[in-house]
Motif scaffolding. Sequence first.
Motif, PDB file in Angstrom:
ATOM      1  N   HIS A 378       0.834  -1.210   0.000  1.00  0.00           N
ATOM      2  CA  HIS A 378       0.000   0.000   0.000  1.00  0.00           C
ATOM      3  C   HIS A 378       0.869   1.261   0.000  1.00  0.00           C
ATOM      4  CE1 HIS A 378       0.941  -1.213   4.034  1.00  0.00           C
ATOM      5  NE2 HIS A 378       0.586  -0.042   4.512  1.00  0.00           N
ATOM      6  N   THR A 379       2.155   1.137   0.387  1.00  0.00           N
ATOM      7  CA  THR A 379       3.039   2.302   0.446  1.00  0.00           C
ATOM      8  C   THR A 379       4.264   2.161  -0.467  1.00  0.00           C
ATOM      9  OG1 THR A 379       3.998   1.235   2.394  1.00  0.00           O
ATOM     10  CG2 THR A 379       2.502   3.087   2.801  1.00  0.00           C
ATOM     11  N   HIS A 380       4.583   0.943  -0.883  1.00  0.00           N
ATOM     12  CA  HIS A 380       5.820   0.680  -1.629  1.00  0.00           C
ATOM     13  C   HIS A 380       5.519  -0.124  -2.902  1.00  0.00           C
ATOM     14  CE1 HIS A 380       7.309   1.494   2.412  1.00  0.00           C
ATOM     15  NE2 HIS A 380       8.512   1.666   1.916  1.00  0.00           N
ATOM     16  N   GLY A 381       6.528  -0.186  -3.790  1.00  0.00           N
ATOM     17  CA  GLY A 381       6.479  -1.153  -4.878  1.00  0.00           C
ATOM     18  C   GLY A 381       5.958  -0.642  -6.203  1.00  0.00           C
ATOM     19  N   SER A 382       5.458   0.603  -6.257  1.00  0.00           N
ATOM     20  CA  SER A 382       5.048   1.182  -7.543  1.00  0.00           C
ATOM     21  C   SER A 382       5.194   2.693  -7.436  1.00  0.00           C
ATOM     22  CB  SER A 382       3.593   0.812  -7.873  1.00  0.00           C
ATOM     23  OG  SER A 382       2.727   1.320  -6.889  1.00  0.00           O
ATOM     24  N   LEU A 383       5.175   3.368  -8.596  1.00  0.00           N
ATOM     25  CA  LEU A 383       5.257   4.833  -8.595  1.00  0.00           C
ATOM     26  C   LEU A 383       3.849   5.376  -8.765  1.00  0.00           C
ATOM     27  CD1 LEU A 383       8.498   5.349 -10.725  1.00  0.00           C
ATOM     28  CD2 LEU A 383       8.248   5.209  -8.229  1.00  0.00           C
ATOM     29  N   GLU A 384       3.222   5.715  -7.675  1.00  0.00           N
ATOM     30  CA  GLU A 384       1.850   6.250  -7.691  1.00  0.00           C
ATOM     31  C   GLU A 384       1.778   7.401  -6.690  1.00  0.00           C
ATOM     32  OE1 GLU A 384      -1.364   3.055  -8.204  1.00  0.00           O
ATOM     33  OE2 GLU A 384       0.307   1.912  -7.371  1.00  0.00           O
ATOM     34  N   VAL A 385       0.948   8.384  -7.017  1.00  0.00           N
ATOM     35  CA  VAL A 385       0.796   9.529  -6.123  1.00  0.00           C
ATOM     36  C   VAL A 385       0.348   9.026  -4.749  1.00  0.00           C
ATOM     37  CG1 VAL A 385      -0.574  11.623  -5.701  1.00  0.00           C
ATOM     38  CG2 VAL A 385       0.354  11.166  -7.985  1.00  0.00           C
ATOM     39  N   GLY A 386       1.029   9.502  -3.703  1.00  0.00           N
ATOM     40  CA  GLY A 386       0.703   9.091  -2.331  1.00  0.00           C
ATOM     41  C   GLY A 386       1.618   8.009  -1.802  1.00  0.00           C
ATOM     42  N   LYS A 387       2.335   7.334  -2.701  1.00  0.00           N
ATOM     43  CA  LYS A 387       3.275   6.300  -2.240  1.00  0.00           C
ATOM     44  C   LYS A 387       4.632   6.922  -1.898  1.00  0.00           C
ATOM     45  CE  LYS A 387       1.690   1.844  -3.744  1.00  0.00           C
ATOM     46  NZ  LYS A 387       2.066   0.586  -4.368  1.00  0.00           N
ATOM     47  N   GLN A 388       5.425   6.152  -1.162  1.00  0.00           N
ATOM     48  CA  GLN A 388       6.741   6.631  -0.764  1.00  0.00           C
ATOM     49  C   GLN A 388       7.630   6.875  -1.987  1.00  0.00           C
ATOM     50  OE1 GLN A 388       8.014   5.136   3.039  1.00  0.00           O
ATOM     51  NE2 GLN A 388      10.048   4.793   2.200  1.00  0.00           N
ATOM     52  N   GLY A 389       8.383   7.963  -1.960  1.00  0.00           N
ATOM     53  CA  GLY A 389       9.234   8.342  -3.096  1.00  0.00           C
ATOM     54  C   GLY A 389      10.527   7.546  -3.143  1.00  0.00           C
ATOM     55  N   ASP A 390      10.409   6.236  -3.350  1.00  0.00           N
ATOM     56  CA  ASP A 390      11.565   5.335  -3.471  1.00  0.00           C
ATOM     57  C   ASP A 390      11.700   4.969  -4.942  1.00  0.00           C
ATOM     58  OD1 ASP A 390      11.547   5.398  -0.735  1.00  0.00           O
ATOM     59  OD2 ASP A 390      11.166   3.260  -0.448  1.00  0.00           O
ATOM     60  N   LEU A 391      12.803   5.329  -5.571  1.00  0.00           N
ATOM     61  CA  LEU A 391      12.921   5.047  -7.004  1.00  0.00           C
ATOM     62  C   LEU A 391      14.368   5.006  -7.456  1.00  0.00           C
ATOM     63  CD1 LEU A 391      13.298   8.226  -8.166  1.00  0.00           C
ATOM     64  CD2 LEU A 391      10.925   8.218  -7.473  1.00  0.00           C
ATOM     65  N   ILE A 392      14.558   4.525  -8.653  1.00  0.00           N
ATOM     66  CA  ILE A 392      15.899   4.509  -9.234  1.00  0.00           C
ATOM     67  C   ILE A 392      15.842   5.152 -10.622  1.00  0.00           C
ATOM     68  CG2 ILE A 392      16.677   2.477  -7.945  1.00  0.00           C
ATOM     69  CD1 ILE A 392      16.183   0.733 -10.337  1.00  0.00           C
ATOM     70  N   ILE A 393      16.977   5.715 -11.015  1.00  0.00           N
ATOM     71  CA  ILE A 393      17.074   6.306 -12.361  1.00  0.00           C
ATOM     72  C   ILE A 393      18.189   5.559 -13.082  1.00  0.00           C
ATOM     73  CG2 ILE A 393      17.509   8.407 -13.698  1.00  0.00           C
ATOM     74  CD1 ILE A 393      16.645   9.987 -11.172  1.00  0.00           C
ATOM     75  N   ILE A 394      17.852   5.000 -14.235  1.00  0.00           N
ATOM     76  CA  ILE A 394      18.890   4.262 -14.967  1.00  0.00           C
ATOM     77  C   ILE A 394      19.277   5.000 -16.244  1.00  0.00           C
ATOM     78  CG2 ILE A 394      18.190   2.025 -14.006  1.00  0.00           C
ATOM     79  CD1 ILE A 394      17.067   1.320 -16.821  1.00  0.00           C
ATOM     80  N   ASN A 395      20.543   4.860 -16.576  1.00  0.00           N
ATOM     81  CA  ASN A 395      21.082   5.577 -17.729  1.00  0.00           C
ATOM     82  C   ASN A 395      20.860   4.757 -18.999  1.00  0.00           C
ATOM     83  OD1 ASN A 395      22.324   7.426 -19.266  1.00  0.00           O
ATOM     84  ND2 ASN A 395      24.392   7.074 -18.468  1.00  0.00           N
ATOM     85  N   SER A 396      19.584   4.638 -19.358  1.00  0.00           N
ATOM     86  CA  SER A 396      19.218   3.916 -20.565  1.00  0.00           C
ATOM     87  C   SER A 396      17.834   4.420 -20.971  1.00  0.00           C
ATOM     88  CB  SER A 396      19.158   2.417 -20.287  1.00  0.00           C
ATOM     89  OG  SER A 396      18.571   1.765 -21.395  1.00  0.00           O
ATOM     90  N   SER A 397      17.550   4.358 -22.267  1.00  0.00           N
ATOM     91  CA  SER A 397      16.253   4.866 -22.711  1.00  0.00           C
ATOM     92  C   SER A 397      15.178   3.770 -22.702  1.00  0.00           C
ATOM     93  CB  SER A 397      16.381   5.482 -24.108  1.00  0.00           C
ATOM     94  OG  SER A 397      16.900   4.503 -24.976  1.00  0.00           O
ATOM     95  N   ARG A 398      15.554   2.537 -22.381  1.00  0.00           N
ATOM     96  CA  ARG A 398      14.578   1.435 -22.264  1.00  0.00           C
ATOM     97  C   ARG A 398      14.733   0.787 -20.896  1.00  0.00           C
ATOM     98  NH1 ARG A 398      12.689  -1.210 -26.966  1.00  0.00           N
ATOM     99  NH2 ARG A 398      11.664  -2.548 -25.448  1.00  0.00           N
ATOM    100  N   TRP A 399      13.648   0.671 -20.150  1.00  0.00           N
ATOM    101  CA  TRP A 399      13.750   0.168 -18.775  1.00  0.00           C
ATOM    102  C   TRP A 399      14.258  -1.268 -18.706  1.00  0.00           C
ATOM    103  CZ3 TRP A 399      11.303  -4.150 -16.952  1.00  0.00           C
ATOM    104  CH2 TRP A 399      10.157  -4.593 -17.626  1.00  0.00           C
ATOM    105  N   GLU A 400      13.996  -2.022 -19.785  1.00  0.00           N
ATOM    106  CA  GLU A 400      14.368  -3.445 -19.779  1.00  0.00           C
ATOM    107  C   GLU A 400      15.878  -3.661 -19.632  1.00  0.00           C
ATOM    108  OE1 GLU A 400      12.312  -2.026 -21.964  1.00  0.00           O
ATOM    109  OE2 GLU A 400      10.614  -3.328 -22.436  1.00  0.00           O
ATOM    110  N   HIS A 401      16.683  -2.589 -19.882  1.00  0.00           N
ATOM    111  CA  HIS A 401      18.130  -2.753 -19.725  1.00  0.00           C
ATOM    112  C   HIS A 401      18.512  -3.162 -18.310  1.00  0.00           C
ATOM    113  CE1 HIS A 401      20.595  -1.842 -23.282  1.00  0.00           C
ATOM    114  NE2 HIS A 401      19.422  -1.469 -23.737  1.00  0.00           N
ATOM    115  N   LEU A 402      17.680  -2.811 -17.354  1.00  0.00           N
ATOM    116  CA  LEU A 402      17.971  -3.174 -15.962  1.00  0.00           C
ATOM    117  C   LEU A 402      18.035  -4.690 -15.797  1.00  0.00           C
ATOM    118  CD1 LEU A 402      18.381  -1.957 -13.119  1.00  0.00           C
ATOM    119  CD2 LEU A 402      15.931  -2.248 -12.749  1.00  0.00           C
ATOM    120  N   ILE A 403      17.288  -5.417 -16.626  1.00  0.00           N
ATOM    121  CA  ILE A 403      17.242  -6.878 -16.533  1.00  0.00           C
ATOM    122  C   ILE A 403      18.134  -7.527 -17.586  1.00  0.00           C
ATOM    123  CG2 ILE A 403      15.712  -8.890 -16.656  1.00  0.00           C
ATOM    124  CD1 ILE A 403      13.451  -7.122 -15.628  1.00  0.00           C
TER     125      ILE A 403
END
Length: 423
Positions: A378-403
């Motif tokens: 309810h507070t973690h695990g996705s980027l939604e208004v009202g949730k905790q501001g926990d996030l990462i920024i990756i230096n790639s234009s496609r998120w799949e690079h993380l995997i």
Amino acid sequence: MAGGHSLLLENAQQVVLVCSRGERFLARDALRSLAVLEGASLVVGKDGFIKAIGPADVIRRQFSGETFEEIIDCSGKCILPGLVDAHTHPVWAGERVHEFAMKLAGATYMEIHQAGGGIHFTVERTRQASEEELFRSFQQRLQCMKRAGTTLVECKSGYGLDLETELKMLRVIERARRELDIGISATYCGAHSVPKGKTATEAADDIINNHLPKLKELGRNGEIHVDNIDVFCEEGVFDLDSTRRILQRGKDIGLQINFHGDELHPMKAAELGAELGAQAISHLEEVSDEGIVAMATARCSAVLLPTTAYMLRLKQPRARKMLDEGVIVALGSDFNPNAYCFSMPMVMHLACVNMRMSMPEALAAATINAAYALGKSHTHGSLEVGKQGDLIIINSSRWEHLIYQFGGHHELIEYVIAKGKVI
Ligand code: NIG
Ligand code: FE
């Protein structure tokens, strides 16, 4: 500069929300594609919670004239939720690299355990270690996890087995929870192994009559906060009956059930967890078909640990079958002296290649579903208004690079942010 808001992340190529309708977990069809915005910005307030997410021009207009403590230009980069590691054993002393050599030479996990190595070896060293020493090494390990993108991590005790050392470990976890910027879900795992000289029944009695009442008292005084209770339910460790008694008593004192089951032998642990209302069961390499259906019906999440199956050359957990049956699948690193891995990007990669999960399934398993396994979605695990501001920024234009990328994530993950602060 002092300002009205903590953080503005501007104009990211992709913002991976994961989900956007307040879902507490993702299963079945919801996993086919995740919620992703292109060319978007995100604002975190001074309270550490997400205030706005939307198209970059809309956010620019909405917040024009407002001040921020920090602005990061995310052009050409992706923003994702901070990763959630749903299963770790990170507090211990002593080295077990020699056991890796033994395993490479053909010894099994249980052969080493029964010869007094494995968990027993770590228990001896952890009993001898000072609280300060344990805290220092724990802090370094958390730092490595953070660098790999983890912002919320489940941390188990379980290398004490006696009350004194279990409490020492839980105090170390509590100190980290209060002093460090990474989020922690604390798990009492006093039933990680049967102490030498005791039977499983005697060990279970000790836990039920002495350990759990003490935890209840410390929780009431606000000294140590414990979220979950864990048992290693396995042949030669805790049988189904002892596991049931310990977990039920833990639930009675308000702990969420989150335990090791069906790892090396089929134990009907999944069936037991579903019956007891467990929040999560980990491992599950040997889960039965009935156990899978029971977990899906009970909304009991499966925390799969690709590092362990890989390291020990176990058969892979049947992730596809679980996903197809609608189980809430989460992932964990299982960081411990047997599986020395801090990195959830590596875990997601292994989950995709060895367990045949898709990249959206793996990311959901390492974010919203891992948060669900800890009772925190309810507070973690996705980027939604009202949730905790926990996030990462990756230096790639496609998120799949993380995997997609196998290792070297320190270069890829440019920022790790917890509660709106770069950490
Ligand atoms: O999850 N299976 C039991 N516990 C750990 C291993 C702990 C150890 O070997 O020290 C696990 O893999
Ligand atoms: Fe484990």
